[in-house]
Every structure is written in C-alpha cells, then in structure tokens.
Design an enzyme around this catalytic site. Sequence first.
Site, short mmCIF file in Angstrom:
data_model
loop_
_atom_site.label_atom_id
_atom_site.label_comp_id
_atom_site.label_asym_id
_atom_site.label_seq_id
_atom_site.Cartn_x
_atom_site.Cartn_y
_atom_site.Cartn_z
N LYS A 81 75.26 1.60 8.64
CA LYS A 81 74.09 2.15 9.35
C LYS A 81 72.83 1.41 8.95
O LYS A 81 71.98 1.08 9.81
CB LYS A 81 73.95 3.64 9.01
CG LYS A 81 72.63 4.26 9.46
CD LYS A 81 72.49 5.69 9.00
CE LYS A 81 72.07 5.83 7.55
NZ LYS A 81 70.60 5.69 7.35
N ASN A 82 72.67 1.13 7.66
CA ASN A 82 71.42 0.53 7.18
C ASN A 82 71.31 -0.95 7.51
O ASN A 82 70.27 -1.56 7.30
CB ASN A 82 71.27 0.75 5.68
CG ASN A 82 70.95 2.20 5.35
OD1 ASN A 82 70.49 2.95 6.21
ND2 ASN A 82 71.21 2.61 4.12
N CYS A 113 65.24 11.95 5.44
CA CYS A 113 65.59 12.79 4.30
C CYS A 113 64.39 13.03 3.39
O CYS A 113 63.55 12.16 3.20
CB CYS A 113 66.69 12.12 3.48
SG CYS A 113 68.29 12.03 4.29
N ARG A 167 58.50 7.02 0.70
CA ARG A 167 58.82 5.62 0.96
C ARG A 167 57.58 5.03 1.60
O ARG A 167 57.47 4.95 2.82
CB ARG A 167 60.03 5.50 1.90
CG ARG A 167 61.27 6.23 1.41
CD ARG A 167 62.49 5.83 2.21
NE ARG A 167 63.57 6.77 2.04
CZ ARG A 167 64.79 6.63 2.53
NH1 ARG A 167 65.08 5.56 3.22
NH2 ARG A 167 65.71 7.53 2.34
N ASP A 211 71.62 5.15 -3.45
CA ASP A 211 72.40 5.88 -2.45
C ASP A 211 73.77 6.30 -2.95
O ASP A 211 74.49 7.01 -2.25
CB ASP A 211 72.56 5.02 -1.18
CG ASP A 211 71.35 5.11 -0.27
OD1 ASP A 211 70.43 5.88 -0.57
OD2 ASP A 211 71.32 4.40 0.75
N ARG A 219 74.18 11.96 10.05
CA ARG A 219 73.23 10.88 10.29
C ARG A 219 73.80 9.53 9.84
O ARG A 219 73.43 8.49 10.40
CB ARG A 219 71.91 11.12 9.53
CG ARG A 219 71.02 12.19 10.13
CD ARG A 219 69.68 12.25 9.37
NE ARG A 219 69.18 10.91 9.12
CZ ARG A 219 68.86 10.45 7.90
NH1 ARG A 219 69.00 11.20 6.83
NH2 ARG A 219 68.42 9.22 7.76
#
Length: 426
Positions: free
Chosen positions: A22-23, A120, A125, A308, A400
């Site tokens: 995803k990232n 989240c 950030r 993560d 997600r």
Amino acid sequence: MDKFVVRGGNPLLGTIKVSGAKNSALPCMAAAILTEDEVILENIPQVNDIETERKLLTSMGAEVELGYGRAQHRTRIKCAILSDPVAKYEIVKTMRASSLVLGPLIARTGIARVAMPGGCAIGGRPIDLHINGLEAMGATITQDHGYLEARADRLKGAHIVFDKITVTGTEDLLMAATLAEGESVFENCAREPEVTDLAALLIAMGAKIEGAGTGTIRIQGVSKLHGARHRINPDRIEAGTFLIAGAITGGDLNVDCCEPKHLGALITKLEQCGVKIDVGADHVRVRSGGELKAADITTEEYPGFPTDMQAQYMALATQAEGTSTVIENIFENRFMHVQELIRMGANISISGRTATVRGKTPLQSAAVMCSDLRASASLVLAALVADGETILDRVYHLDRGYEHFEEKLRGVGAQIRRMGDVFGKK
C-alpha cells in the site's frame, strides 16, 4: 461497523501470499499526475486506501480504472486533463497519504489545493517539511480553512537538507523535482523501499534520478514525463505481520511472494527470540524453535526496525520468556494498543516512549477496540493465542492496509471471521 471474532489456539500451518505494498502503491498512483499519458500499475493491493486514492484522482478529472477479474491487481491511470486540482477533505480525511499529491500537482499544473492529511491517530506527521521544500523550489504556499494552496509558474531545482528523515516528504519533493527546472539535490532522505519503488516508476516515466535508496538523491528536471508500466513491491509490513503470526502461534508458516531483503531487521530480531527462519529468493519460512525468548527493539528509519511493526512485535513479546523493552522513536502516540493488550492479560508498563513487556503471560479473550492500522493487526495476533473468543471492534482501520486479512489467515488454520460469517468458510 465490522467486527472480527477470533478463537485462539491454532498454530498457523501452510503458505500465505503477500500482496503489493500500500505504501508504495499510493505514491505511485500520485506520480501518474505528472504525465498526460497512461500509467499502468501492477500488484496493486485491494485495500480501502487504494479506493480512496482512486476517488481522489477521479475527483480531479483523472481516468482511473481499478482492475477486477484476471486483472484484479492492476490499475490504469490517465491524467490527460486535471480540471480540478484539489484534494478535497471529504475524500482524504481518512488517509494520511493526501499530502503526496501536493508536489506532483504543483509541478504539473502550477497550482494545488490540498486538505491537511487525516488517517491513523498515531501522532503528528508534520507537513512542514513538504512546505519548506516546495518553497525552496519557488512555490508560494498559503494555508486557509484546513487547506494548503500552492502556486508556482514552474518549480526550480534546489538543494534541500531535510531537518529529519521523512518518507512522504522525500517522495513528495522527489515527484515535484522531476519536472522542475534544473538540478535538485536532497540530503538526509528516507531510504525506505517504498521510496526506491517510486523512483523506479519515475525513471520508467523518463525522470532523471540518481541515489534513490541512499541518503542523497539527485534529480535533473525534465520538461515532460511519459507513461509507463510498473509492478509494485511486495508489502514488507504485511509480510512481517504474517511472520510474527507464524511465530506467535508456534506454527510452520511459509510467507510467499515477499522481498526478504526488505525484512532484515525483523528477521534478525525473530532469530534472537528463538524463532527458526529459512530465507528463500522470494519467501521466508518461520517455524517454532521452542519457547520464545525476550528481546529488545528500538524503532528507527529503514533499514532499522520499522515503526509499522512495533505493535505486532509487542504482541509477540507478551509470549516470550523474560522482559522485553520496546522504544518507539518515530511516532509519539503509537502505544494505543497497549491498554487493549493489557485487557487481554498482558503485563506491559509505559514510561514516555518506552514500553516494558514482561512475559510470558497467558492471554485471555476480551472485547477490544482497534485504534489504528497496525494496532489492529497486533490485537489479531494476540487473539490468535488467547484463550477463548476475542471480539475486535473497529476493524475498518485494518481494512485500510491489509488485503483480505482474515481470509488469508483462515487459509492457514486461524479461526477468524467477520461478525456474521461462519467458521470454516473462505
């Protein structure tokens, strides 16, 4: 609101396949903004953040086709016309990656209006690094009613030293620099595989980039980029989550279709915990080596131990003999899973950015609440070894970023279902 019901006690046995990252997929989808031509991305994961990104690009005027059937993990994006270069709040409020369209939008169209990021609630950030970098490249940026508006006739190359390592900041400015006038040099860059993956796509589109994956990246701006086809990297965090799932349940699990060289820090730590690891070209097999042993971790930027994976590792630490210290250096509010683990019987104390986990403690089923994406995964892992049935609420966080998570786990022996399903069905 969806819930998971997990009955613990089964070792995970068999093979589980890892989806695309995803990232990596999100910045690569944003990179399609930089050209009028078609960009084809393969190995796209079917997760909610990808659908949000599709809606975002479509709202700007792009044509986005998410594949189904035989082409179910492929997307075609064509941004021939960007009639409305705005990242609207109602679309991006659930996704942190909204800031990734800021750089490519201003580079391509000269104007961008982007809602401040959501996602989240794991800590700040700051987008300041994006703003400072774009201003150094000649953009004028204002903030109004929760939106950032950026304008520039054409960005100009700049020498930028990031105050701190930032993955999205590196990616955003890297995309912007590809169409800037002259050379850009970025220092103290993020070295994550997701940055390297994005750079590979941009190079395939005609960008001139050197040094991606190192601390210094050089970009020679070009006047135009063209279409390309690119395959997204495997998801290293999904792979790591499944490795811990195999280890915590005392199973024999082959995690397939992954990139082992992206998992070095985690593999090393699992071996310290007494887990048997066999590494192949595109798979990692994890097997029980007897009792798990405690080991400390400190989260760091890549190639260090990933933030993560911190929550998932903490679930494992509850089942390890001895005391493990977990230090979170990346996000200031990433221990929200701790209270839920304690509800299940874990012995964890927190002091600032340090969590102390005393094991081995038997975990018991409970009703628990998912607070963010990786916290959700950690609670599933804990539930896999808990006595009885655990009910996890708010699993939309997990949707997600993990593709068909419960189905993949069921395929290797886990008893997990969404509320309303029947055990044994896939």
